[in-house]
Write a protein that holds these residues in place. Structure first.
Motif, PDB file in Angstrom:
ATOM      1  N   ASP A 634       0.852  -1.194   0.000  1.00 19.49           N
ATOM      2  CA  ASP A 634       0.000   0.000   0.000  1.00 19.49           C
ATOM      3  C   ASP A 634       0.886   1.242   0.000  1.00 19.49           C
ATOM      4  O   ASP A 634       2.084   1.184   0.330  1.00 19.49           O
ATOM      5  CB  ASP A 634      -0.945  -0.014   1.214  1.00 19.49           C
ATOM      6  CG  ASP A 634      -0.210  -0.226   2.518  1.00 19.49           C
ATOM      7  OD1 ASP A 634       0.653   0.602   2.860  1.00 19.49           O
ATOM      8  OD2 ASP A 634      -0.501  -1.227   3.198  1.00 19.49           O
ATOM      9  N   GLN A 636       1.000   3.810   2.038  1.00 18.19           N
ATOM     10  CA  GLN A 636       1.507   4.219   3.360  1.00 18.19           C
ATOM     11  C   GLN A 636       2.808   3.494   3.691  1.00 18.19           C
ATOM     12  O   GLN A 636       3.784   4.093   4.166  1.00 18.19           O
ATOM     13  CB  GLN A 636       0.452   3.931   4.436  1.00 18.19           C
ATOM     14  CG  GLN A 636      -0.812   4.772   4.321  1.00 18.19           C
ATOM     15  CD  GLN A 636      -1.780   4.267   3.269  1.00 18.19           C
ATOM     16  OE1 GLN A 636      -1.579   3.185   2.731  1.00 18.19           O
ATOM     17  NE2 GLN A 636      -2.783   5.084   2.944  1.00 18.19           N
ATOM     18  N   THR A 637       2.833   2.163   3.418  1.00 22.02           N
ATOM     19  CA  THR A 637       4.050   1.383   3.687  1.00 22.02           C
ATOM     20  C   THR A 637       5.204   1.859   2.800  1.00 22.02           C
ATOM     21  O   THR A 637       6.355   1.997   3.251  1.00 22.02           O
ATOM     22  CB  THR A 637       3.778  -0.109   3.441  1.00 22.02           C
ATOM     23  OG1 THR A 637       2.654  -0.518   4.217  1.00 22.02           O
ATOM     24  CG2 THR A 637       4.975  -0.943   3.830  1.00 22.02           C
ATOM     25  N   GLU A 639       5.652   4.800   1.546  1.00 25.81           N
ATOM     26  CA  GLU A 639       6.110   6.109   2.041  1.00 25.81           C
ATOM     27  C   GLU A 639       7.042   5.944   3.238  1.00 25.81           C
ATOM     28  O   GLU A 639       8.067   6.631   3.360  1.00 25.81           O
ATOM     29  CB  GLU A 639       4.902   6.963   2.415  1.00 25.81           C
ATOM     30  CG  GLU A 639       5.246   8.400   2.717  1.00 25.81           C
ATOM     31  CD  GLU A 639       4.002   9.243   2.946  1.00 25.81           C
ATOM     32  OE1 GLU A 639       4.158  10.415   3.309  1.00 25.81           O
ATOM     33  OE2 GLU A 639       2.876   8.715   2.762  1.00 25.81           O
ATOM     34  N   GLN A 640       6.714   4.995   4.113  1.00 27.04           N
ATOM     35  CA  GLN A 640       7.597   4.724   5.263  1.00 27.04           C
ATOM     36  C   GLN A 640       8.962   4.215   4.806  1.00 27.04           C
ATOM     37  O   GLN A 640      10.001   4.647   5.329  1.00 27.04           O
ATOM     38  CB  GLN A 640       6.939   3.686   6.182  1.00 27.04           C
ATOM     39  CG  GLN A 640       5.742   4.206   6.963  1.00 27.04           C
ATOM     40  CD  GLN A 640       5.141   3.118   7.841  1.00 27.04           C
ATOM     41  OE1 GLN A 640       5.472   1.947   7.718  1.00 27.04           O
ATOM     42  NE2 GLN A 640       4.253   3.530   8.745  1.00 27.04           N
ATOM     43  N   THR A 653       4.797   0.511  -5.000  1.00 24.71           N
ATOM     44  CA  THR A 653       3.559  -0.145  -4.573  1.00 24.71           C
ATOM     45  C   THR A 653       3.115  -1.164  -5.616  1.00 24.71           C
ATOM     46  O   THR A 653       3.622  -1.207  -6.733  1.00 24.71           O
ATOM     47  CB  THR A 653       2.438   0.887  -4.366  1.00 24.71           C
ATOM     48  OG1 THR A 653       2.129   1.471  -5.627  1.00 24.71           O
ATOM     49  CG2 THR A 653       2.859   1.970  -3.393  1.00 24.71           C
ATOM     50  N   TYR A 659       8.074   5.663  -4.814  1.00 23.78           N
ATOM     51  CA  TYR A 659       8.452   6.628  -3.771  1.00 23.78           C
ATOM     52  C   TYR A 659       9.970   6.588  -3.657  1.00 23.78           C
ATOM     53  O   TYR A 659      10.555   5.557  -3.293  1.00 23.78           O
ATOM     54  CB  TYR A 659       7.802   6.247  -2.432  1.00 23.78           C
ATOM     55  CG  TYR A 659       6.296   6.443  -2.419  1.00 23.78           C
ATOM     56  CD1 TYR A 659       5.725   7.579  -1.859  1.00 23.78           C
ATOM     57  CD2 TYR A 659       5.451   5.484  -2.998  1.00 23.78           C
ATOM     58  CE1 TYR A 659       4.343   7.755  -1.856  1.00 23.78           C
ATOM     59  CE2 TYR A 659       4.082   5.653  -3.006  1.00 23.78           C
ATOM     60  CZ  TYR A 659       3.528   6.795  -2.422  1.00 23.78           C
ATOM     61  OH  TYR A 659       2.173   6.977  -2.416  1.00 23.78           O
TER      62      TYR A 659
END
Length: 901
Positions: A634, A636-637, A639-640, A653, A659
Motif C-alpha cells: 500500500d 503508506q508502507t 512512504e515509510q 507499490t 516513492y
C-alpha cells in the motif's frame, strides 16, 4: 347551509324570470294544480346542481330544458339557487367566510353550458367538488328521493348501502380524489423513470465520454509539450555528437585508408582461393554426373520406388477402407442382433400374454356357449312341456330329446378317446423307427463331425492367439485418437505462441557471431527472459516491471570482453545496454535494513529480488536490476520505506507508484508497456507447454511405430481365423442339409403332436363324464315331472329367468376377452413382422461382411507383395546411392569452405 332563494329564467315552463323566496331551513312543500309547474321547480334545482341524468329531469337531452326550445325569442335558460351559509362548520371548503353562496347554471340553444359561483365563472368539476364537500354527490344523487326510490333503497345490497353512506358522510369525495391523485402520481413516477433511464443510458455515458476525451486531450497537450522539449534536447545532443564525430572523422579517415589497402590485398587473395574452390567443385559435380549417366539404373530405380510407394499407399488406403466398412457392417449387424433379441424377448412376453388371454377367452366363450345352450334347451323344454309341440320340426322336444343328446355326447366323447389312443400308438411306432434311423445316420456323419471338431479347435486356438497377441487394435485406435487431440492442442498452442512472439518482438535479441567458433553460451540473453515469477508472486508483476524499468531490455554476458565483441562485430539491429557479470557493480539492500523494514510493516513489504526466480550464475545481474528496491502492498508502507530515517530506500507499490528517498514520487496512469512481464511469463509457459506436447506426441508416435511392427503377424493370424470360421460354417451347413436334420425335425413334430393328442384324452373324459351326469339328471327330472307337472314347470321357468339374467354379463365378459385377445394378437403379429424384417437385414449384412472380408484379404495379399517389392527396390537404390554419397560429401565440404571464404 340551506336553500334561501331560487331564480328560474326560461327553464322549461317558466318563460319569464321567476323569483321564489321564503324557503324554510327545515321543511318545504310545493303545492298546486296539475300542470302548474311543481315538478319543474324540482327539475330546476337538479339542473343547477349539475345532475346529468336527464331522465330525472324528464327530458331527452339538455336542449329540451329551454322554454319551447327557442320560441318566443328565448334562446337560453338559467337557474340560480342561493344558499344560506351561516354555519361555518358545515359550509363548503373555501367558502367559510361567505354568508350566502349563489350557484348559477346557464344553457343556450346548441347545448353550451356555463356555471357561476357567486357571480364568477367556474368549472363543472369545481361545482361538483363544492357540493361533494357538503355531502351532495352529483354523480349519484342519493339526497334526491324520487318515486320508487324508497323501495330501491330497501332492496339495496350491502356494498350499495355502504356507498350511499360514504357519500352521505362525505368520504366518497376524498376517495375519488385519492384515486385521482394516485393515478397522477403513477403517471409522474413513470415519467421520472423515463427521465432517469434517459439520464442513465444517454446523458451520463455521453458526459463520461466527454470527460474522458477532455482528460485525454489534456494528457495529449502535456505529452506534446514534453515531446517538443525532448526534441530540442535530442537535436542539441545530435549536434554535439556530430561535431565530435567530425573532429574524430579526419583521423579515422586516414587510418581507414591504410586499413582499406590492407583489406584489398587480402580480398584479392581470398578471391583467388574462392575461384579455385569453385573450379574443384565443378570438377567434382562433373564426375558425379558422369557416374550417374553411366547407366539409367538410378533414375529407373527412383521412378520404380516412387511408383511402388504410391501403389502401396493406394492399397493400404483401400485395405483400411475395407476394414472400416467391415467394422461398420459388423456394428450395424450387432445393432440388428440386439434389436432382434429385444423383439424376441418382447415376442415371448406377448406370446405368453396371447396364450393366457386366448385360454381365458376360450373359457369365457365356452361358459357363454353353455349358458346359451342351456337357455335354448330350457326354452325348448318348456315349450314342449306346455304346448306339446317342439320349436323345430322333426325334433321330438322335451326331456326325451335332451336325454338323447346327452347320450350322443357321451358316445362321441368315448369315440374320440378311442381314436386318440389309436393315433398315439401310431405316432409312437413312427418315433421308434425314426430313432433307429437317426442312429444309423449318426454313424454316416462321423467324418463330418470329426472335421467339425477339428475346425472348432482350430478356431478356438486362433482366437486365443489373437486375444493374447501384443497387437491391440483398440489400443492403436485410442493412441491415434490421442495423437489427433494432441496435434490439435499443439497447433492451437503454436498459434498462441506465435501471436505472443509477434507481440513481444522487442524481446527478440538477434546477433551474428562476432568471431569464428564463437561460444554463444557466453551471451545469456535479455534480462526479461532470464527470470521468472512464480504463481504466488504474480500479484507483484506491475511493481517488478516498474522496478526494472528499461533494464529488462539489457543484455547479460559473461564478461566485458564478450560485450565488446558483440558491440563491435555482432551486427546488432538496435542499440542495447550490456551487463557483463565480471564488471557489474551491485548495490544490494542491507540485511539489517530489510529486517527493520519488515518489523515496521509485517506482511506488507518484500524485497523485489526475493519475488523473482533466476539461475544462480545470474545473481549479480539480477541484484543490479532488482536489488535496491522494496515492493510494498500500500502507499503508506511505501512512504515509510522511502522517507524513514533508518531505511530511506526506493519503494514501489503493487499499483506501480514509486516513492524515491530523494523526495520525488511517481504514479497515476499505468505506462503503455504495463503487463509486459505477465505476457513474457505467459509466453514462457506457452513454450513449455508446446515442448511437453511435442514430447508426448513423440512418445505416442513411437508407441504407434512399435504397434505397426507387430501388426502384420496379427493380421495373418486374423486371416487364418476367418478362414477357419468359414470352413466350419460350410461343414455345419453340410450337416444341416443331411437327412439327419430332416429326421430330427420330424421327430420334434411327432413329439409335439403326441403332447397334443395326450391332452385331448382328459378333455374327452371330462366331456363324457359330464354328458353321463347330464343324462342321469335328465332322467331324474323326468321322474319328478311325472309326479308334479305344474311345480316342475314353475321351477323350470324360474331357472330360465335366472339364466337369461346371467346371459348379458357372460356375453359382455366374453366380448371384452375377445377384444383384448384381438389386440394382443395384432401386437404379436407386428412384432413377428419386425423380427422377420430384422432377420432379413441381418442376412444381408452377413453377405456384405463376407464380401468385404474377401476383398480385404485380397488387398492384404497385394499389400504384402507390394511391400516386399518396394523393400527390394529400396535396397538396390541404397547400394547405388552409397556410391554417389562420396561425391556428395566432397561437394558439401567444398560448399562449406566456399561459404567460409
Amino acid at each position: 347551509m340551506y336553500v334561501e332563494e331560487l331564480i328560474i329564467d326560461g327553464f322549461k315552463s317558466y318563460a319569464a324570470r321567476t323569483h321564489i323566496t321564503g324557503w324554510d331551513h327545515e321543511f318545504n312543500a310545493i303545492t298546486g294544480l296539475n300542470g302548474s309547474g311543481k315538478s319543474n321547480i324540482l327539475d330546476a334545482i337538479c339542473f343547477v346542481l349539475g345532475i346529468r341524468n336527464y331522465k330525472l329531469l324528464r327530458a331527452n337531452n339538455i336542449q329540451d330544458l329551454i322554454y319551447k326550445r327557442g320560441q318566443a325569442g328565448i334562446t337560453k335558460a338559467s337557474v340560480t339557487v342561493v344558499f344560506r351559509n351561516d354555519d361555518r362548520k358545515s359550509s363548503p371548503l373555501g367558502y367559510e367566510d361567505y354568508k350566502q353562496i349563489s350557484l348559477t347554471r346557464q344553457i343556450m340553444v346548441g347545448g353550451k353550458n356555463k356555471y357561476m359561483i357567486n357571480g364568477h365563472t367556474a368549472q363543472e368539476q369545481a361545482v361538483a367538488n363544492m357540493l361533494q364537500s357538503v355531502q351532495l354527490s352529483i354523480n349519484n344523487p342519493h339526497f334526491l328521493i324520487m318515486q320508487g326510490k324508497i323501495t330501491q333503497v330497501l332492496n339495496m345490497q350491502p356494498p350499495e348501502i355502504l356507498a350511499m353512506i360514504e357519500e352521505a358522510a362525505g368520504t366518497r369525495m376524498f376517495e375519488e380524489r385519492k384515486d385521482k391523485a394516485q393515478k397522477t402520481m403513477a403517471k409522474k413516477d413513470k415519467k421520472i423513470e423515463e427521465i432517469s433511464s434517459i439520464l442513465a443510458e444517454e446523458i451520463t455515458p455521453k458526459l463520461d465520454k466527454l470527460r474522458h476525451e477532455k482528460q485525454a486531450y489534456l494528457e495529449y497537450q502535456k505529452v506534446e509539450i514534453e515531446l517538443d522539449r525532448l526534441r530540442r534536447l535530442v537535436v542539441a545532443y545530435d549536434f554535439t555528437k556530430c561535431e565530435e564525430a567530425l573532429s574524430n572523422g579526419n583521423s579515422s579517415l586516414s587510418n581507414g585508408k591504410v586499413r582499406l589497402e590492407e583489406m584489398s590485398k587480402q580480398l584479392e587473395t581470398i578471391k583467388g582461393e574462392i575461384a579455385n574452390i569453385a573450379k574443384s567443385k565443378t570438377q567434382m559435380e562433373e564426375k558425379r554426373r558422369a557416374e550417374m549417366s553411366k547407366s539409367g539404373e538410378f533414375k529407373l530405380l527412383q521412378a520404380q520406388i516412387d511408383e511402388l510407394s504410391k501403389e502401396l499407399v493406394r492399397i493400404k488406403t483401400q485395405s483400411d477402407l475395407k476394414t472400416a466398412s467391415i467394422k461398420e457392417e459388423q456394428a450395424a449387424k450387432d445393432k440388428l442382433a440386439a434389436a432382434k433379441k429385444k423383439l424376441e424377448s418382447e415376442l415371448s412376453k406377448r406370446t405368453k400374454d396371447y396364450e393366457k388371454q386366448m385360454t381365458k377367452y376360450t373359457q369365457e366363450k365356452h361358459l357363454y356357449d353353455e349358458k346359451v345352450k342351456d337357455v335354448a334347451q330350457l326354452e325348448e323344454l318348456l315349450q314342449s312341456l306346455t304346448t306339446g309341440v317342439a320349436s323345430d320340426e322333426g325334433r321330438e322336444g322335451g326331456f326325451m330329446q335332451q336325454l338323447q343328446e346327452a347320450k350322443n355326447d357321451a358316445s362321441t366323447a368315448a369315440t374320440t378317446i378311442e381314436q386318440t389312443k389309436l393315433r398315439i400308438g401310431l405316432l409312437q411306432d413312427e418315433a421308434r423307427e425314426i430313432n433307429s434311423n437317426l442312429k444309423k445316420a449318426l454313424n454316416d456323419n462321423t467324418k463330418l463331425l470329426q472335421e467339425k471338431e477339428a475346425l472348432e479347435a482350430q478356431v478356438a486356438s486362433l482366437a486365443a492367439r489373437m486375444k493374447t497377441h501384443a497387437y491391440n487394435p483398440e489400443a492403436k485406435q485410442g493412441l491415434e485418437q490421442q495423437r489427433a487431440e494432441i496435434m490439435d492442442q499443439l497447433e492451437a498452442m503454436d498459434d498462441r505462441r506465435r501471436g505472443l512472439e509477434a507481440q513481444m518482438s522487442n524481446f527478440d535479441f538477434q546477433y551474428q557471431d562476432p568471431a569464428r567458433n564463437f561460444d554463444r553460451s557466453k551471451v545469456k540473453g535479455l534480462v526479461a527472459q532470464l527470470f521468472n515469477i512464480e504463481d504466488k508472486n504474480k500479484f507483484a508483476s506491475v511493481a517488478l516491471e516498474i522496478t526494472a524499468g528499461s533494464r529488462i531490455y539489457n543484455v547479460i554476458v559473461d564478461d566485458d570482453e564478450t560485450g565488446a565483441q558483440l558491440l563491435k562485430n555482432g551486427r546488432l539491429r538496435r542499440r542495447v545496454t550490456i551487463i557483463p557479470l565480471n564488471k557489474i557493480a551491485v548495490q544490494q539492500l542491507n540485511p539489517d535494513v530489510i529486517k527493520f523494514a519488515k518489523s515496521m510493516a509485517p506482511g506488507k513489504v518484500d524485497t523485489a529480488l526475493s519475488l523473482v526466480g533466476y539461475p544462480e550464475e545470474l545473481e549479480k545481474a539480477m541484484a543490479y536490476v532488482f536489488g535496491s528496491t522494496f515492493v510494498c502492498k500500500d502507499p503508506q508502507t511505501a512512504e515509510q520505506m522511502a522517507f524513514h530515517k533508518n531505511i530511506r530506500k526506493k519503494a514501489v507499490t503493487l499499483e506501480g507508484d514509486v516513492y524515491d528517498p530523494a523526495g520525488t514520487m511517481q504514479g497515476g496512469a499505468k505506462p503503455s508497456s504495463a503487463g509486459i512481464l505477465t505476457r513474457l511469463q505467459t509466453l514462457k509457459d506457452t513454450r513449455q507447454q508446446c515442448a511437453l506436447l511435442r514430447k508426448e506426441l513423440a512418445s505416442i508416435e513411437s508407441q504407434l511405430a512399435a504397434i505397426d511392427e507387430i501388426k502384420d503377424e496379427y493380421m495373418q493370424i486374423s486371416r487364418e481365423h476367418d478362414l477357419a470360421k468359414h470352413k466350419l460354417s460350410l461343414v455345419e451347413q453340410q450337416l444341416s442339409y443331411s437327412s439327419h436334420a430332416q429326421m430330427t425335425a420330424r421327430l420334434q413334430e411327432i413329439t409335439a403332436e403326441l403332447a397334443t393328442q395326450e391332452a385331448i384324452i382328459p378333455e374327452a373324459e371330462i366331456k363324457r363324464t359330464a354328458a353321463l351326469k347330464r343324462a342321469e339328471t335328465i332322467e331324474q327330472e323326468i321322474g319328478e315331472f311325472s309326479q308334479d307337472k305344474g311345480g316342475k314347470i314353475k321351477q323350470l321357468k324360474t331357472r330360465l329367468a335366472k339364466l337369461k339374467e346371467a346371459l348379458p354379463a357372460a356375453e359382455g365378459k366374453m366380448k371384452e376377452c375377445q377384444r383384448i385377445t384381438q389386440e394382443v394378437t395384432l401386437e404379436k403379429e407386428e412384432i413377428e413382422s419386425e423380427i422377420n424384417e430384422l432377420a432379413s437385414q441381418t442376412e444381408n449384412s452377413d453377405s456384405a461382411i463376407r464380401a468385404l472380408e474377401a476383398e480385404h484379404d485380397e488387398f492384404a495379399d497385394m499389400l504384402v507383395q507390394s511391400k516386399k517389392e518396394l523393400d527390394e527396390k529400396q535396397a538396390s537404390f541404397s547400394r547405388l546411392n552409397k556410391k554417389l554419397l562420396v561425391y556428395d560429401n566432397e561437394i558439401a565440404e567444398l560448399d562449406q569452405l566456399h561459404r567460409n571464404k
